[in-house]
Design a protein around this motif. Structure first.
Motif, PDB file in Angstrom:
ATOM      1  N   ARG A  66       0.876  -1.300  -0.027  1.00 52.64           N
ATOM      2  CA  ARG A  66       0.029   0.025   0.060  1.00 52.64           C
ATOM      3  C   ARG A  66       0.789   1.374  -0.037  1.00 52.64           C
ATOM      4  N   MET A  67       1.938   1.163   0.719  1.00 54.85           N
ATOM      5  CA  MET A  67       2.961   2.383   1.060  1.00 54.85           C
ATOM      6  C   MET A  67       3.560   2.772  -0.580  1.00 54.85           C
ATOM      7  N   GLU A  68       3.807   1.409  -1.030  1.00 55.22           N
ATOM      8  CA  GLU A  68       4.515   1.431  -2.430  1.00 55.22           C
ATOM      9  C   GLU A  68       3.627   2.241  -3.512  1.00 55.22           C
ATOM     10  N   ARG A  69       2.421   1.745  -3.421  1.00 56.52           N
ATOM     11  CA  ARG A  69       1.216   2.362  -4.449  1.00 56.52           C
ATOM     12  C   ARG A  69       0.969   3.903  -3.980  1.00 56.52           C
ATOM     13  N   MET A  70       1.307   4.392  -2.898  1.00 58.82           N
ATOM     14  CA  MET A  70       1.037   5.650  -2.539  1.00 58.82           C
ATOM     15  C   MET A  70       2.374   6.617  -2.748  1.00 58.82           C
ATOM     16  N   THR A  71       3.302   5.965  -3.192  1.00 58.33           N
ATOM     17  CA  THR A  71       4.649   6.435  -3.315  1.00 58.33           C
ATOM     18  C   THR A  71       5.453   6.990  -2.098  1.00 58.33           C
ATOM     19  N   LEU A  72       5.010   6.107  -0.880  1.00 64.02           N
ATOM     20  CA  LEU A  72       5.750   6.544   0.440  1.00 64.02           C
ATOM     21  C   LEU A  72       6.965   5.763   0.687  1.00 64.02           C
ATOM     22  N   VAL A  73       7.075   4.290  -0.181  1.00 64.30           N
ATOM     23  CA  VAL A  73       8.284   3.839   0.064  1.00 64.30           C
ATOM     24  C   VAL A  73       8.689   3.580  -1.415  1.00 64.30           C
ATOM     25  N   ARG A  74      10.086   3.144  -1.507  1.00 64.62           N
ATOM     26  CA  ARG A  74      10.498   2.461  -2.675  1.00 64.62           C
ATOM     27  C   ARG A  74      11.187   0.963  -2.409  1.00 64.62           C
ATOM     28  N   PRO A  82      20.250 -15.724  -2.473  1.00 60.46           N
ATOM     29  CA  PRO A  82      18.810 -15.622  -2.662  1.00 60.46           C
ATOM     30  C   PRO A  82      18.407 -14.157  -2.882  1.00 60.46           C
ATOM     31  N   PRO A  83      17.410 -13.933  -3.492  1.00 61.36           N
ATOM     32  CA  PRO A  83      16.994 -12.438  -3.645  1.00 61.36           C
ATOM     33  C   PRO A  83      17.053 -11.504  -2.546  1.00 61.36           C
ATOM     34  N   ARG A  84      17.353 -10.273  -2.595  1.00 60.37           N
ATOM     35  CA  ARG A  84      17.398  -9.346  -1.428  1.00 60.37           C
ATOM     36  C   ARG A  84      16.561  -8.311  -1.941  1.00 60.37           C
ATOM     37  N   VAL A  85      15.718  -7.991  -1.087  1.00 59.51           N
ATOM     38  CA  VAL A  85      14.698  -6.729  -1.316  1.00 59.51           C
ATOM     39  C   VAL A  85      15.014  -5.855   0.026  1.00 59.51           C
ATOM     40  N   GLU A  86      14.824  -4.471  -0.209  1.00 56.07           N
ATOM     41  CA  GLU A  86      15.024  -3.485   0.758  1.00 56.07           C
ATOM     42  C   GLU A  86      13.875  -2.441   0.491  1.00 56.07           C
ATOM     43  N   TYR A  87      13.547  -1.981   1.593  1.00 60.22           N
ATOM     44  CA  TYR A  87      12.419  -0.808   1.324  1.00 60.22           C
ATOM     45  C   TYR A  87      13.090   0.390   1.848  1.00 60.22           C
ATOM     46  N   GLU A  88      12.552   1.649   1.254  1.00 62.64           N
ATOM     47  CA  GLU A  88      13.167   2.992   1.790  1.00 62.64           C
ATOM     48  C   GLU A  88      12.205   3.881   1.497  1.00 62.64           C
ATOM     49  N   LEU A  89      11.948   4.965   2.280  1.00 63.66           N
ATOM     50  CA  LEU A  89      11.278   6.073   2.353  1.00 63.66           C
ATOM     51  C   LEU A  89      11.643   6.809   1.017  1.00 63.66           C
ATOM     52  N   THR A  90      10.552   7.313   0.478  1.00 61.24           N
ATOM     53  CA  THR A  90      10.804   8.219  -0.808  1.00 61.24           C
ATOM     54  C   THR A  90      10.888   9.627  -0.069  1.00 61.24           C
ATOM     55  N   GLU A  91      11.046  10.807  -1.023  1.00 58.49           N
ATOM     56  CA  GLU A  91      11.053  12.024  -0.188  1.00 58.49           C
ATOM     57  C   GLU A  91       9.543  12.288   0.293  1.00 58.49           C
ATOM     58  N   VAL A  92       8.490  11.845  -0.197  1.00 56.27           N
ATOM     59  CA  VAL A  92       7.204  11.881   0.186  1.00 56.27           C
ATOM     60  C   VAL A  92       6.923  11.214   1.582  1.00 56.27           C
ATOM     61  N   GLY A  93       7.464  10.031   1.788  1.00 54.46           N
ATOM     62  CA  GLY A  93       7.516   9.122   2.792  1.00 54.46           C
ATOM     63  C   GLY A  93       8.348   9.710   3.953  1.00 54.46           C
ATOM     64  N   ARG A  94       9.312  10.495   3.530  1.00 57.63           N
ATOM     65  CA  ARG A  94      10.196  11.073   4.637  1.00 57.63           C
ATOM     66  C   ARG A  94       9.559  12.152   5.274  1.00 57.63           C
ATOM     67  N   ASP A  95       8.699  13.060   4.346  1.00 58.97           N
ATOM     68  CA  ASP A  95       7.789  14.150   4.835  1.00 58.97           C
ATOM     69  C   ASP A  95       6.937  14.025   5.790  1.00 58.97           C
ATOM     70  N   LEU A  96       6.500  12.676   5.615  1.00 57.89           N
ATOM     71  CA  LEU A  96       5.433  12.059   6.699  1.00 57.89           C
ATOM     72  C   LEU A  96       6.078  12.003   8.037  1.00 57.89           C
ATOM     73  N   LEU A  97       7.349  11.968   8.340  1.00 53.45           N
ATOM     74  CA  LEU A  97       7.801  11.975   9.544  1.00 53.45           C
ATOM     75  C   LEU A  97       7.396  13.248  10.348  1.00 53.45           C
ATOM     76  N   VAL A  98       7.362  14.214   9.457  1.00 56.03           N
ATOM     77  CA  VAL A  98       6.930  15.602  10.197  1.00 56.03           C
ATOM     78  C   VAL A  98       5.747  15.188  11.328  1.00 56.03           C
ATOM     79  N   PRO A  99       4.582  15.009  10.755  1.00 57.40           N
ATOM     80  CA  PRO A  99       3.511  14.797  11.518  1.00 57.40           C
ATOM     81  C   PRO A  99       3.502  13.777  12.514  1.00 57.40           C
ATOM     82  N   ILE A 100       4.358  12.577  12.038  1.00 56.69           N
ATOM     83  CA  ILE A 100       4.471  11.484  13.068  1.00 56.69           C
ATOM     84  C   ILE A 100       5.349  12.009  14.428  1.00 56.69           C
ATOM     85  N   HIS A 101       6.510  12.741  14.252  1.00 60.83           N
ATOM     86  CA  HIS A 101       7.052  13.508  15.283  1.00 60.83           C
ATOM     87  C   HIS A 101       6.163  14.336  16.039  1.00 60.83           C
ATOM     88  N   ALA A 102       5.228  15.149  15.399  1.00 61.20           N
ATOM     89  CA  ALA A 102       4.564  16.090  16.277  1.00 61.20           C
ATOM     90  C   ALA A 102       3.493  15.148  16.847  1.00 61.20           C
TER      91      ALA A 102
END
Length: 124
Positions: A66-74, A82-102
């Motif tokens: 869901r977060m990937e569809r919303m462009t919050l994570v890449r 074996p295959p390795r998969v990682e998830y990281e925040l996009t700029e949009v996802g990183r910006d969501l940290l502002v209200p989370i910290h608030a």
């Protein structure tokens, strides 16, 4: 004190109202947790699973998709065996940290009073 965001006029929580999107983001209890877990950089599925404490593998997978569809994570898949998969925040996802910290700061200030009211415990 913070000022309220100014949006164009909408009806009370109509489908296209920006406030409704914000409520929807935080209504999924795991989404803010995963955003917070990814704050310091990319992580693998197993690391997120261990860090989230209490989330099932299926729910984590659904939340990440869901977060990937919303462009919050890449999602980054490495061509390894074996295959390795990682998830990281996009700029949009990183910006969501502002209200989370608030929200975290609000809980620090008011959490004890809310907890006391909910469970009938006297304050301090």
């Amino acid at each position: 004190m913070t000022t309220a965001a100014q949006f164009p006029p909408y009806g009370d929580f109509e489908a296209d109202c920006p406030a409704r999107m914000a409520v929807d983001l935080f209504a999924n209890s795991w989404l803010p947790v995963v955003v917070y877990l990814l704050r310091d950089g990319p992580q693998r599925h197993s690391e997120l699973l261990a860090g989230a404490g209490g989330i099932s593998q299926k729910m984590l997978t659904q939340t990440l998709r869901r977060m990937e569809r919303m462009t919050l994570v890449r999602r980054r898949r490495y061509a390894e065996a074996p295959p390795r998969v990682e998830y990281e925040l996009t700029e949009v996802g990183r910006d969501l940290l502002v209200p989370i910290h608030a929200l975290g700061a609000w809980v620090e200030r008011h959490g004890p009073a809310v907890t006391a009211a909910m469970y009938g415990e006297p304050l301090g």
